[in-house]
Design a protein around this motif. Structure first.
Motif, PDB file in Angstrom:
ATOM      1  N   MET A  19      -8.667  -8.025  -8.975  1.00 47.63           N
ATOM      2  CA  MET A  19      -8.012  -7.039  -9.855  1.00 47.63           C
ATOM      3  C   MET A  19      -7.021  -6.203  -9.066  1.00 47.63           C
ATOM      4  O   MET A  19      -7.353  -5.673  -8.010  1.00 47.63           O
ATOM      5  N   GLU A  20      -5.882  -6.096  -9.607  1.00 48.86           N
ATOM      6  CA  GLU A  20      -4.792  -5.445  -8.909  1.00 48.86           C
ATOM      7  C   GLU A  20      -5.122  -4.010  -8.529  1.00 48.86           C
ATOM      8  O   GLU A  20      -4.761  -3.528  -7.457  1.00 48.86           O
ATOM      9  N   LEU A  21      -5.836  -3.322  -9.451  1.00 51.38           N
ATOM     10  CA  LEU A  21      -6.093  -1.896  -9.221  1.00 51.38           C
ATOM     11  C   LEU A  21      -6.844  -1.641  -7.933  1.00 51.38           C
ATOM     12  O   LEU A  21      -6.690  -0.617  -7.306  1.00 51.38           O
ATOM     13  N   PHE A  22      -7.694  -2.598  -7.556  1.00 51.24           N
ATOM     14  CA  PHE A  22      -8.546  -2.358  -6.406  1.00 51.24           C
ATOM     15  C   PHE A  22      -7.953  -2.892  -5.111  1.00 51.24           C
ATOM     16  O   PHE A  22      -8.556  -2.786  -4.067  1.00 51.24           O
ATOM     17  N   PRO A  55      -5.014  -2.176  -2.755  1.00 56.16           N
ATOM     18  CA  PRO A  55      -3.870  -1.304  -2.498  1.00 56.16           C
ATOM     19  C   PRO A  55      -2.636  -2.131  -2.146  1.00 56.16           C
ATOM     20  O   PRO A  55      -2.685  -3.002  -1.281  1.00 56.16           O
ATOM     21  N   GLU A  56      -1.570  -1.859  -2.855  1.00 53.88           N
ATOM     22  CA  GLU A  56      -0.321  -2.590  -2.640  1.00 53.88           C
ATOM     23  C   GLU A  56       0.419  -1.968  -1.454  1.00 53.88           C
ATOM     24  O   GLU A  56       0.541  -0.745  -1.380  1.00 53.88           O
ATOM     25  N   PHE A  57       0.895  -2.789  -0.544  1.00 50.92           N
ATOM     26  CA  PHE A  57       1.508  -2.245   0.657  1.00 50.92           C
ATOM     27  C   PHE A  57       2.708  -1.339   0.334  1.00 50.92           C
ATOM     28  O   PHE A  57       2.875  -0.262   0.902  1.00 50.92           O
ATOM     29  N   GLY A  58       3.556  -1.785  -0.587  1.00 46.09           N
ATOM     30  CA  GLY A  58       4.757  -1.005  -0.927  1.00 46.09           C
ATOM     31  C   GLY A  58       4.394   0.387  -1.413  1.00 46.09           C
ATOM     32  O   GLY A  58       5.009   1.383  -1.003  1.00 46.09           O
ATOM     33  N   LEU A  59       3.367   0.446  -2.228  1.00 51.40           N
ATOM     34  CA  LEU A  59       2.967   1.735  -2.786  1.00 51.40           C
ATOM     35  C   LEU A  59       2.387   2.635  -1.691  1.00 51.40           C
ATOM     36  O   LEU A  59       2.692   3.828  -1.624  1.00 51.40           O
ATOM     37  N   VAL A  60       1.568   2.039  -0.814  1.00 51.19           N
ATOM     38  CA  VAL A  60       1.028   2.808   0.310  1.00 51.19           C
ATOM     39  C   VAL A  60       2.176   3.373   1.130  1.00 51.19           C
ATOM     40  O   VAL A  60       2.188   4.553   1.494  1.00 51.19           O
ATOM     41  N   PHE A  61       3.162   2.530   1.385  1.00 48.13           N
ATOM     42  CA  PHE A  61       4.309   2.953   2.189  1.00 48.13           C
ATOM     43  C   PHE A  61       5.019   4.129   1.541  1.00 48.13           C
ATOM     44  O   PHE A  61       5.242   5.168   2.173  1.00 48.13           O
TER      45      PHE A  61
END
Lengths: 165, 345
Positions: A1-4, A6-12
């Motif tokens: 599941m995408e929600l769980f 963490p997307e690298f771009g968003l973290v960045f």
């Protein structure tokens, strides 16, 4: 599941945004706001303390004024009492003095009256004796030879008259 | 959030289709490359896509280029598979390659908007003090100041004591950033609507920040307590039981922060969407009339949940801040007046 995951771009982007936000606010905003807020809190505290002190002083002043007024009243009462005492004293004195004076005057009058009485008695006596003498002289010219005898006779009669009176 | 779905229903000519709740929920909670135009589900505000292709070259274009499954410069949106709804590069041999993706997605844009809002709000308070000195602020500025006062004077300062001015800025920044993101997530249309703090990436960064501040500024005594705590020797010498627990604790604390914020916010959003979806689920099961009747109940429940979420937004921002404050202050222990002698040896 995408929600769980963490997307690298968003973290960045989150990291960049948070870091920038922190740097900007920590440098230009927060210290100033905190300092100003504390200064104002201090100012308000001081104001409250000052007001309380002022109120205490005001209360004090009021008590002091009350005290002064009470004292003044006391003094006033004292003065009035003294004055009244003094007035009575003066009146009393005056009265006494007047009495003494009056007595003196009366006494003097009495003395002078007595004197005048005595004087007039003497005079009357002298005049009466004179008149009596003249009368007696006229009456007794013949019977009483010497003056001395005549005078004694008159005196005797006068004394009798006086004792009768 | 449910607006989009209502619109989608209209698009299908009034026909009640069988809704797929899971797909809808995750579409709304998840990230996207474009931002829904208010009340128009099919139209998106294009956002920049920034990707690094397999050959190391950077590509930047608007997300509108990829709409409708289009391929642009070899990139397209994947459907299904591991990279569902993500930009992938289609290699000449037809396989999909997931590039390094630094796109300003809906969530990234939301984060930037939230950050700008926080800057605007905080500088509003600062400028008030700059301009008006000691005068009391009014209206919105006063409300902000009240919150700053609540967080700093009533929470951070009693816990941190003398060190409050040093760590106050970080904690206040975290608080206002989280609060703004939480509340933006509750607003259904454009500047809001992005599920920011209900995203693990966002809360992970926040937790990481607290983790770094805690452990990078920890005192010698903090580390001593970690590796040689004042407990009976049997608990720490042959088998480093206490040490393991302590070191485990270093990591569980920020992870708990991360999960707590994430779960609370995501849960709230999810419940609101589910209540709204009840209308359509009932509609497709028992007919339009039942679905319509369900509307009243659903809207009432959603409204209640949104109000509750507003409260939760504040509480969670506060909880994150107060726990961060406590973790940081616990890392700043100094030996208790040196009274405890070098212990039970």
């Amino acid at each position: 599941m995408e929600l769980f995951k963490p997307e690298f771009g968003l973290v960045f982007w989150m990291f960049v945004a948070f870091l920038c936000l922190y740097c900007i606010l920590a440098k230009w905003a927060w210290p100033f706001i905190i300092k100003s807020m504390e200064e104002r809190a201090d100012l308000i505290d001081k104001g409250v303390a000052y007001a309380q002190e002022a109120k205490a002083q005001l209360d004090n002043a009021k008590a002091e004024a009350d005290h002064l007024v009470a004292e003044a009243r006391q003094q006033q009462a004292d003065i009035l009492r003294d004055a009244s005492k003094m007035r009575n004293q003066i009146i009393e004195d005056a009265r006494g003095e007047a009495a003494v004076e009056a007595k003196k005057v009366t006494d003097a009058a009495l003395v002078s009256i007595e004197q005048a009485k005595k004087e007039s008695e003497k005079q009357i006596r002298r005049e009466v004796s004179e008149i009596a003498l003249q009368i007696a002289e006229k009456v007794l010219r013949k019977s009483v030879a010497s003056d001395q005898a005549q005078r004694e006779l008159v005196d005797k009669y006068l004394n009798e008259v006086e004792t009768q009176n | 959030m449910a607006w989009g779905y209502v619109d989608a229903m209209h698009d299908s000519k009034g026909q009640m289709e069988k809704p797929n709740p899971q797909e809808i929920i995750f579409e709304h909670l998840g990230d996207a490359y474009g931002w829904e135009v208010p009340f128009m589900h099919s139209k998106r505000i294009p956002l920049p896509v920034i990707v690094r292709a397999q050959d190391g070259s950077w590509h930047m274009f608007l997300s509108s280029r990829l709409e409708g499954g289009a391929n642009y410069q070899g990139f397209e949106l994947a459907h299904g598979g591991d990279y569902n709804n993500k930009v992938v590069q289609v290699l000449p041999d037809g396989s999909q390659y997931r590039p390094v993706d630094l796109s300003i997605t809906k969530n990234a844009a939301g984060i930037i908007i939230a950050a700008l809002l926080v800057i605007a709000m905080v500088f509003k308070v600062r400028n008030w003090y700059k301009k008006n000195g000691m005068k009391a602020p009014r209206r919105f500025t006063a409300a902000l100041e009240l919150v700053v006062d609540f967080v700093y004077t009533d929470t951070i300062r009693p816990i941190m004591g003398k060190e409050a001015p040093k760590y106050g800025p970080y904690l206040l920044t975290a608080f206002f950033f989280i609060l703004t993101m939480n509340l933006l997530g509750l607003i259904v249309i454009f500047p809001g609507g992005a599920n920011l703090t209900g995203n693990l990436a966002v809360t992970a960064v926040l937790a990481l920040a607290t983790f770094l501040v805690t452990n990078l500024t920890g005192t010698k005594h903090y580390w001593k307590e970690m590796f040689w705590p004042e407990v009976p020797t049997a608990l720490k010498c042959p088998v480093p039981l206490m040490q393991v627990i302590e070191i485990f604790g270093i990591f569980t604390k920020p992870i708990a922060l991360m999960i707590r914020l994430f779960a609370n916010m995501m849960g709230g959003h999810m419940v609101v969407i589910v209540f709204m979806l009840l209308i359509f689920i009932f509609g497709s099961m028992f007919g339009v009339a039942v679905g319509g009747g369900m509307t009243v109940l659903s809207v009432a429940l959603s409204l209640f949940m949104l109000l509750l979420d507003t409260l939760v937004s504040f509480i969670q921002a506060y909880v994150f801040t107060i726990l961060s404050t406590m973790f940081i202050s616990m890392a700043h222990v100094h030996a208790h007046a040196e009274s405890a002698p070098e212990a039970a040896k």
